[in-house]
Design a protein around this motif. Structure first.
Motif, PDB file in Angstrom:
ATOM      1  N   LEU A  84       0.871   5.403   9.853  1.00 22.86           N
ATOM      2  CA  LEU A  84      -0.180   4.371   9.365  1.00 22.86           C
ATOM      3  C   LEU A  84       0.141   3.102   9.782  1.00 22.86           C
ATOM      4  N   THR A 135      -5.341   8.973   0.905  1.00 21.21           N
ATOM      5  CA  THR A 135      -5.786   9.556   1.913  1.00 21.21           C
ATOM      6  C   THR A 135      -5.002   8.806   3.186  1.00 21.21           C
ATOM      7  N   VAL A 136      -4.883  10.045   4.346  1.00 21.94           N
ATOM      8  CA  VAL A 136      -4.230   9.232   5.429  1.00 21.94           C
ATOM      9  C   VAL A 136      -4.916   9.110   6.655  1.00 21.94           C
ATOM     10  N   TYR A 179     -10.055   4.867   6.829  1.00 21.93           N
ATOM     11  CA  TYR A 179      -9.863   4.525   5.493  1.00 21.93           C
ATOM     12  C   TYR A 179      -8.898   3.702   5.098  1.00 21.93           C
ATOM     13  N   VAL A 180      -7.775   3.652   5.696  1.00 20.02           N
ATOM     14  CA  VAL A 180      -6.626   2.955   5.572  1.00 20.02           C
ATOM     15  C   VAL A 180      -6.747   1.489   5.998  1.00 20.02           C
ATOM     16  N   SER A 200     -11.025   3.717  -0.422  1.00 21.57           N
ATOM     17  CA  SER A 200     -10.860   2.547   0.475  1.00 21.57           C
ATOM     18  C   SER A 200     -11.570   1.206   0.035  1.00 21.57           C
ATOM     19  N   VAL A 240       0.980  -1.302  -0.011  1.00 28.42           N
ATOM     20  CA  VAL A 240      -0.161   0.024   0.114  1.00 28.42           C
ATOM     21  C   VAL A 240       0.702   1.112   0.002  1.00 28.42           C
ATOM     22  N   VAL A 251       1.268   5.652  -0.251  1.00 31.19           N
ATOM     23  CA  VAL A 251       0.320   6.730  -0.221  1.00 31.19           C
ATOM     24  C   VAL A 251       1.034   7.718  -0.900  1.00 31.19           C
ATOM     25  N   VAL A 286       1.305   0.457   6.298  1.00 31.04           N
ATOM     26  CA  VAL A 286       1.418   0.909   4.594  1.00 31.04           C
ATOM     27  C   VAL A 286       3.133   0.823   4.292  1.00 31.04           C
TER      28      VAL A 286
END
Ligand code: SF4
Length: 446
Positions: free
Chosen positions: A117, A295-296, A300-301, A277, A94, A96, A128
């Motif tokens: 995250l 998004t951070v 949603y992560v 998400s 993942v 970002v 992430v």
């Protein structure tokens, strides 16, 4: 395409010397075809035979490494479409987005938010994997400066994303030692970017709308000496992208089509973080090697990372906690004792509900090979004898001054037998873990 045992046999020396540990060359060929032997176990195979067999036995999808050292992650190298055939090995990374249009203070702030995250779920750390530096400014110098700053200040891998060859060249120059993913080559830029990727030893993403165009790009990049490739299927809709992800994987794995035998990256960014998400989680389930989000927001992560965790566990080996006695809170000899199974999801659900009760409690995680309460009970992995033995092994009598054990309501039927087997008084707990706080607060007394 994979060779059959007989096709492999034709390429072996046929001396039946047994040096490989097999009685005949044919037996070795059959073992090789079923992946139960490896080619280097035969020391006598000719160079021509080796070349032919290595080509045929190469995995249908290449494994690609992005980044270096502790920040590095591997994607691809998968061999099956469905995880009930064999587990998936290399979890989706993942990434970002960090735009290069941020000033230095905002960039540092954004990087901090991305690095934060990280979550703990059922006893495992999930986080992430990469920062995708995006050339939003359109300026090569600004992009290079942002890439340099990020590479020097993150513990994550780096993805460099721009449509400009000049901007990518300038940025790679600043952080080539981190082996960033260069993102991405198109029909117009593939020659230049493949040369850059080869020169700096970096992986390269190629982007196009159709599988045919993607295959064409990988062939061109390979001809230019760049072998570490990632496909970016650019669907017009999310449905298009999901279909192409599946189709590419199918053609690579089932037809052995090498030009599409690479992991895939998806840009899941969208205006609504909930949309991204959902889309990113769908892509995790449907074969993406990397998903890019912007998004951070932890809310949603976390669903994306949770989906990844679920997809990339071995379905034949449930996630387990160590079977033993756990202390939740400051337990005393008056504390309640309850048991559950050592299936991680069950254990951590019970543990969090016990914590919510604010009553320090012993939880005995009984070894059921990681299966849930009802599954274990119906498979006879959880019965009065198993529980009584676990109680004895945990030396419960030395921990508490009472002799009461709370059992899950779902196995209330074993209460009488357990009382006889253990000599302890059995209290039947709630069927649902969520009721544990109320149960402990109202029903428990030593
Ligand atoms: Fe045949 Fe090679 Fe095995 Fe000897 S070592 S039996 S040549 S496969």
């Amino acid at each position: 395409m994979a060779l059959t045992g007989l096709q492999i046999f034709k390429l072996l020396p046929k001396t039946n010397c047994k040096d490989c540990g097999k009685p005949t060359c044919l037996a070795f060929a059959m073992a090789l075809a079923s992946k139960k032997a490896s080619l280097d176990e035969c020391p006598h195979v000719s160079d021509e035979g080796k070349a032919a067999l290595e080509g045929a036995s190469a995995p249908p999808m290449k494994t690609i490494t992005v980044g270096t050292g502790e920040a590095a992650f591997e994607i691809g190298g998968e061999t099956v479409m469905f995880r009930h055939d064999e587990k998936f090995y290399r979890p989706t990374a993942v990434a970002v987005v960090l735009g290069d249009d941020l000033d230095e203070a905002a960039r540092a702030e954004r990087l901090k938010a991305i690095e934060a995250l990280q979550f703990e779920r059922v006893g495992q750390e999930i986080a992430v994997d990469a920062v995708a530096v995006r050339n939003v400014s359109g300026d090569a110098g600004t992009f290079a400066a942002a890439a340099e700053h990020v590479a020097g200040n993150t513990s994550l891998a780096v993805i460099l994303s721009s449509e400009s060859v000049d901007a990518l060249k300038a940025a790679v120059e600043k952080c080539a030692d981190k082996k960033p993913l260069i993102c991405e080559a198109t029909a117009e830029t593939v020659d230049d970017l493949a040369a850059l990727a080869k020169d700096k030893g970096c992986p390269l993403a190629v982007g196009a709308a159709t599988p045919e165009e993607l295959a064409d790009l990988t062939e061109k990049a390979k001809a230019a000496g760049c072998e570490d490739l990632i496909l970016h299927p650019r669907g017009e809709t999310t449905l298009d992208t999901l279909r192409t992800l599946s189709a590419n994987r199918q053609v690579a794995l089932r037809k052995g089509f090498r030009p599409l035998g690479f992991p895939q990256i998806v840009d899941a960014t969208a205006d609504d973080p909930a949309d991204q998400s959902v889309f990113a989680s769908s892509c995790v389930a449907k074969y993406a090697g990397i998903v890019v989000i912007d998004t951070v927001e932890p809310a949603y992560v976390l669903p994306i990372l949770t989906t990844r965790m679920n997809i990339y566990t071995d379905p034949q080996k449930p996630v387990q906690v160590e079977p033993k006695l756990y202390e939740v809170g400051e337990v005393t000899n008056q504390s309640p004792v309850m048991f559950t199974t050592n299936f991680s999801l069950t254990y951590f659900t019970v543990q969090s509900d016990v914590e919510a009760s604010r009553i320090p409690t012993y939880i005995l995680a009984v070894d059921t090979e990681g299966t849930s309460v009802l599954t274990a009970y119906s498979g006879d992995k959880l019965n009065e004898k198993v529980v009584a033995k676990a109680m004895k092994d945990a030396d419960l009598e030395s921990k508490v001054s009472h002799k009461k054990i709370i059992i899950p309501g779902a196995v209330a039927v074993m209460s009488g037998a357990l009382e006889e087997e253990s000599g302890w008084e059995v209290m039947v707990g709630p069927r649902e873990s969520a009721v544990i706080p109320k149960f402990l607060q109202t029903m428990w007394s030593a």
